[in-house]
Structure formats: C-alpha cells, structure tokens
Design an enzyme around this catalytic site. Structure first.
Site, PDB file in Angstrom:
ATOM      1  N   TYR A 128      46.217  47.333  37.130  1.00 57.80           N
ATOM      2  CA  TYR A 128      45.562  47.315  38.447  1.00 57.80           C
ATOM      3  C   TYR A 128      46.116  48.433  39.345  1.00 57.80           C
ATOM      4  O   TYR A 128      45.345  49.153  40.004  1.00 57.80           O
ATOM      5  CB  TYR A 128      45.804  45.939  39.067  1.00 57.80           C
ATOM      6  CG  TYR A 128      45.158  45.678  40.396  1.00 57.80           C
ATOM      7  CD1 TYR A 128      43.783  45.456  40.502  1.00 57.80           C
ATOM      8  CD2 TYR A 128      45.927  45.599  41.563  1.00 57.80           C
ATOM      9  CE1 TYR A 128      43.210  45.170  41.734  1.00 57.80           C
ATOM     10  CE2 TYR A 128      45.357  45.314  42.787  1.00 57.80           C
ATOM     11  CZ  TYR A 128      43.997  45.100  42.869  1.00 57.80           C
ATOM     12  OH  TYR A 128      43.433  44.822  44.093  1.00 57.80           O
ATOM     13  N   LYS A 173      44.010  51.499  40.991  1.00 54.83           N
ATOM     14  CA  LYS A 173      43.944  51.676  42.444  1.00 54.83           C
ATOM     15  C   LYS A 173      44.552  53.018  42.871  1.00 54.83           C
ATOM     16  O   LYS A 173      44.097  53.626  43.849  1.00 54.83           O
ATOM     17  CB  LYS A 173      44.644  50.511  43.147  1.00 54.83           C
ATOM     18  CG  LYS A 173      43.917  49.175  42.963  1.00 54.83           C
ATOM     19  CD  LYS A 173      42.492  49.237  43.489  1.00 54.83           C
ATOM     20  CE  LYS A 173      41.801  47.896  43.505  1.00 54.83           C
ATOM     21  NZ  LYS A 173      40.401  47.992  43.958  1.00 54.83           N
TER      22      LYS A 173
HETATM   23  P1  NDP Z   1      37.194  38.710  45.117  1.00 53.24           P
HETATM   24  O1  NDP Z   1      37.692  38.309  43.773  1.00 53.24           O
HETATM   25  O2  NDP Z   1      37.220  37.750  46.230  1.00 53.24           O
HETATM   26  O3  NDP Z   1      35.705  39.302  44.985  1.00 53.24           O
HETATM   27  C1  NDP Z   1      35.429  40.269  44.020  1.00 53.24           C
HETATM   28  C2  NDP Z   1      34.021  40.755  44.165  1.00 53.24           C
HETATM   29  O4  NDP Z   1      33.802  41.791  43.176  1.00 53.24           O
HETATM   30  C3  NDP Z   1      32.992  39.672  43.903  1.00 53.24           C
HETATM   31  O5  NDP Z   1      31.917  39.850  44.782  1.00 53.24           O
HETATM   32  C4  NDP Z   1      32.562  39.939  42.458  1.00 53.24           C
HETATM   33  O6  NDP Z   1      31.223  39.552  42.213  1.00 53.24           O
HETATM   34  C5  NDP Z   1      32.666  41.463  42.405  1.00 53.24           C
HETATM   35  N1  NDP Z   1      32.814  41.959  41.043  1.00 53.24           N
HETATM   36  C6  NDP Z   1      33.823  41.754  40.178  1.00 53.24           C
HETATM   37  N2  NDP Z   1      33.582  42.383  39.009  1.00 53.24           N
HETATM   38  C7  NDP Z   1      32.380  43.000  39.152  1.00 53.24           C
HETATM   39  C8  NDP Z   1      31.577  43.797  38.303  1.00 53.24           C
HETATM   40  N3  NDP Z   1      31.980  44.115  37.055  1.00 53.24           N
HETATM   41  N4  NDP Z   1      30.396  44.259  38.765  1.00 53.24           N
HETATM   42  C9  NDP Z   1      29.982  43.949  40.011  1.00 53.24           C
HETATM   43  N5  NDP Z   1      30.695  43.197  40.871  1.00 53.24           N
HETATM   44  C10 NDP Z   1      31.880  42.723  40.438  1.00 53.24           C
HETATM   45  O7  NDP Z   1      38.044  40.020  45.486  1.00 53.24           O
HETATM   46  P2  NDP Z   1      38.528  40.576  46.909  1.00 53.24           P
HETATM   47  O8  NDP Z   1      37.471  40.421  47.913  1.00 53.24           O
HETATM   48  O9  NDP Z   1      39.879  40.047  47.158  1.00 53.24           O
HETATM   49  O10 NDP Z   1      38.702  42.114  46.540  1.00 53.24           O
HETATM   50  C11 NDP Z   1      37.742  43.104  46.868  1.00 53.24           C
HETATM   51  C12 NDP Z   1      38.357  44.465  46.599  1.00 53.24           C
HETATM   52  O11 NDP Z   1      39.525  44.621  47.401  1.00 53.24           O
HETATM   53  C13 NDP Z   1      38.803  44.649  45.152  1.00 53.24           C
HETATM   54  O12 NDP Z   1      38.596  45.974  44.750  1.00 53.24           O
HETATM   55  C14 NDP Z   1      40.287  44.355  45.223  1.00 53.24           C
HETATM   56  O13 NDP Z   1      40.969  44.970  44.180  1.00 53.24           O
HETATM   57  C15 NDP Z   1      40.622  44.946  46.577  1.00 53.24           C
HETATM   58  N6  NDP Z   1      41.848  44.430  47.169  1.00 53.24           N
HETATM   59  C16 NDP Z   1      41.998  43.090  47.461  1.00 53.24           C
HETATM   60  C17 NDP Z   1      43.169  42.646  48.045  1.00 53.24           C
HETATM   61  C18 NDP Z   1      43.391  41.220  48.397  1.00 53.24           C
HETATM   62  O14 NDP Z   1      44.523  40.884  48.813  1.00 53.24           O
HETATM   63  N7  NDP Z   1      42.428  40.345  48.294  1.00 53.24           N
HETATM   64  C19 NDP Z   1      44.274  43.576  48.352  1.00 53.24           C
HETATM   65  C20 NDP Z   1      44.006  44.953  48.016  1.00 53.24           C
HETATM   66  C21 NDP Z   1      42.830  45.343  47.457  1.00 53.24           C
HETATM   67  P3  NDP Z   1      30.843  38.282  41.263  1.00 53.24           P
HETATM   68  O15 NDP Z   1      31.606  37.106  41.767  1.00 53.24           O
HETATM   69  O16 NDP Z   1      29.377  38.160  41.419  1.00 53.24           O
HETATM   70  O17 NDP Z   1      31.243  38.702  39.880  1.00 53.24           O
END
Ligand code: NDP
Length: 247
Positions: free
Chosen positions: A154, A158
């Site tokens: 990861y 990133k």
């Molecule tokens: P969530 O797990 O809450 O949500 C992830 C989202 O990504 C969902 O809408 C999911 O859709 C979608 N997703 C996952 N895989 C795919 C795919 N192959 N194609 C299309 N959509 C996909 O994650 P967060 O909201 O926490 O994270 C969002 C972003 O922020 C990510 O990139 C994460 O790495 C980054 N981030 C998050 C942090 C945190 O503390 N939460 C910290 C730093 C960065 P579905 O459910 O329909 O598959």
C-alpha cells in the site's frame, strides 16, 4: 463555484470518495459516481446528490481493469461528452508483513491504488484537453511519507501516486490542467474501521489532535483544489492528518 463542471470520482460509493462526491455536488458540479460492488451505497449517494437539485450518474467499473476503464469512459464521452474534474480515490488495503505477503496481495493493491490512476487518467485526459480546463486530484496517504509496517504494498502504491502527480503536473501545466495529491492520515471510514483496536489506539496516540479525521475534512480540500480559486496550484501534495506528519 463548480456550476457547469462535470466531475468523476472513483470509489464514490463509500468513505472519502462518497464525501468528495457530495461536497463537489454541493459546490455545483454534476457528479459521476464510480464504484465496483457497492451498488446500493452508490445509489444512495446518487439520491443524496439529486436531493440537492444536482445531476448524478452511476458508472460502475473496476478501476484496476484497463478495458473496463476504457469502455466506461467511452460511454461518458458519448453521453455527457465531458469530464472537467477527476478524483482518483478508489483504493484498497491487503495488509501483511513483507515476508508473508502473497504475490496476489502485492499485485491487487498496486493495480487498484496506482495502476488505476494511469488507466483512468489516460482515458479522461483527452476530454480535459478538449475542454481546455481540468483538475486531477489523486488520493495518496500519509504512509507514502512515513511508511507503515504491514503495508509495504500500500505504501509503495501511495508513494507511486506522488511521483505520478508531480510528473503529470509538468506534462499538462500549460494546458490549464492542474494535478495535485491529497495525503490523508487516519480518517474514519470502512477501511480504518476494520483495523484492530490496538492499532487504532496507537494511531490516535500519535496524532497531535488526538482524533481521527472525517471524510468531509478531506472532501473540503478536494473541492477547493477542483475550483477556479486553486488555478495556480499544481504538482503539490497536501497533508490532511491532524498534525501526524508535517512534511
Ligand atoms: P473505503 O474502503 O471506505 O472505500 C473504498 C471505495 O473504493 C469504495 O467506494 C469502493 O467501492 C471503491 N473501490 C475499491 N476497489 C475498487 C475498484 N477496483 N474499482 C472501483 N472502485 C473501487 O476507503 P476510504 O474511503 O477509507 O479510502 C478512499 C481512498 O483514500 C483510498 O484510496 C484510500 O487508500 C485513501 N486513504 C484512506 C485513509 C483512511 O484513513 N481511511 C487514509 C489515507 C488514504 P465498492 O465498495 O463499490 O467496491
């Protein structure tokens, strides 16, 4: 602020992407909601946006699948005909120590968090060039800067997004297209909900603000970066982490 603009947010069914989609709509944008499996959640986001009196569209595709990306963006080209704002947000984790990391966990994390930005941005960029206006916002992470045990895959993905952001910013700077990255810290979403309590406690201890962030606290920055007000900001990385890392 964003009236007349069309925004595509990947992974907008839940968490940070959902908040960004809603805040972009509140600021006036028409929003394309991408997701992979959470159809009911995506429909809920669409409904919330429509209740604001704004247009929203569902566009399910797997961001890690280049042919699925190409056909989805082609569909938008044929229907709406434009995308001004792209938020590369979709992401996953598959944590384990490197010694035990399975090749498939390395690959799926790199494909979903990093290759996806290449696939989606390459497909969307011609539409921005046609509009002579564009905003690309990549959601990286604090671990790109600090590292984190159990997240070699990861953190690599990133960190890759940071290089992607800086290099692409230079390629399109004279086309009125900006490219920036947001590096969130510990934000309360499904992704962090599944962490063991012990790990969450340890994170909180290290955060000067002593609390996790909310998805909205990331989304407000994304809206600003998407706006005309941010027109001279490109190739930059913004930390949203309660003081955890001050790069
Ligand atoms: P969530 O797990 O809450 O949500 C992830 C989202 O990504 C969902 O809408 C999911 O859709 C979608 N997703 C996952 N895989 C795919 C795919 N192959 N194609 C299309 N959509 C996909 O994650 P967060 O909201 O926490 O994270 C969002 C972003 O922020 C990510 O990139 C994460 O790495 C980054 N981030 C998050 C942090 C945190 O503390 N939460 C910290 C730093 C960065 P579905 O459910 O329909 O598959």
């Amino acid at each position: 602020m964003l009236d007349g603009k069309v925004a595509l947010v990947t992974g907008a069914s839940r968490g940070i992407g959902r908040a960004i989609a809603l805040e972009l709509a509140k600021a006036g944008a028409e929003v394309i909601i991408n997701y992979k499996g959470s159809e009911d959640k995506a429909k809920e986001v669409k409904e919330l946006i429509e209740n604001l009196g704004k247009k929203a569209h569902l566009l399910p595709f797997d961001v890690s699948d280049p042919s699925a990306v190409k056909s989805a963006i082609k569909k938008i080209e044929e229907t709406l005909g434009k995308i001004h704002i792209l938020v590369n947000n979709a992401g996953i984790t598959r944590d384990s120590l490197l010694l035990r990391m399975r090749e498939e966990d390395w690959e799926v994390v790199l494909r979903t968090n990093l290759f996806s930005a290449f696939y989606v941005t390459q497909a969307v960029l011609p539409l921005m060039l046609k509009e002579r206006w564009g905003r690309i916002i990549n959601i990286s992470s604090v671990v790109a800067f600090t590292g984190n045990p159990g997240q070699v895959n990861y953190a690599s993905a990133k960190a890759g997004l940071i290089g992607f952001t800086k290099a692409l910013a230079l390629e399109v700077a004279n086309r009125n297209i900006t490219v920036n990255a947001i590096a969130p810290g510990y934000i309360e979403t499904d992704m962090t909900e599944k962490l063991p309590e012990k790990v969450k406690e340890a994170f909180l201890q290290e955060i000067p603000m002593k609390r996790p962030g909310s998805p909205e606290e990331v989304a407000h920055l994304a809206v600003f970066l998407a706006s005309d007000q941010a027109s001279y900001i490109t190739g930059a990385v913004f930390h949203v982490n309660g003081g955890l890392y001050r790069g």
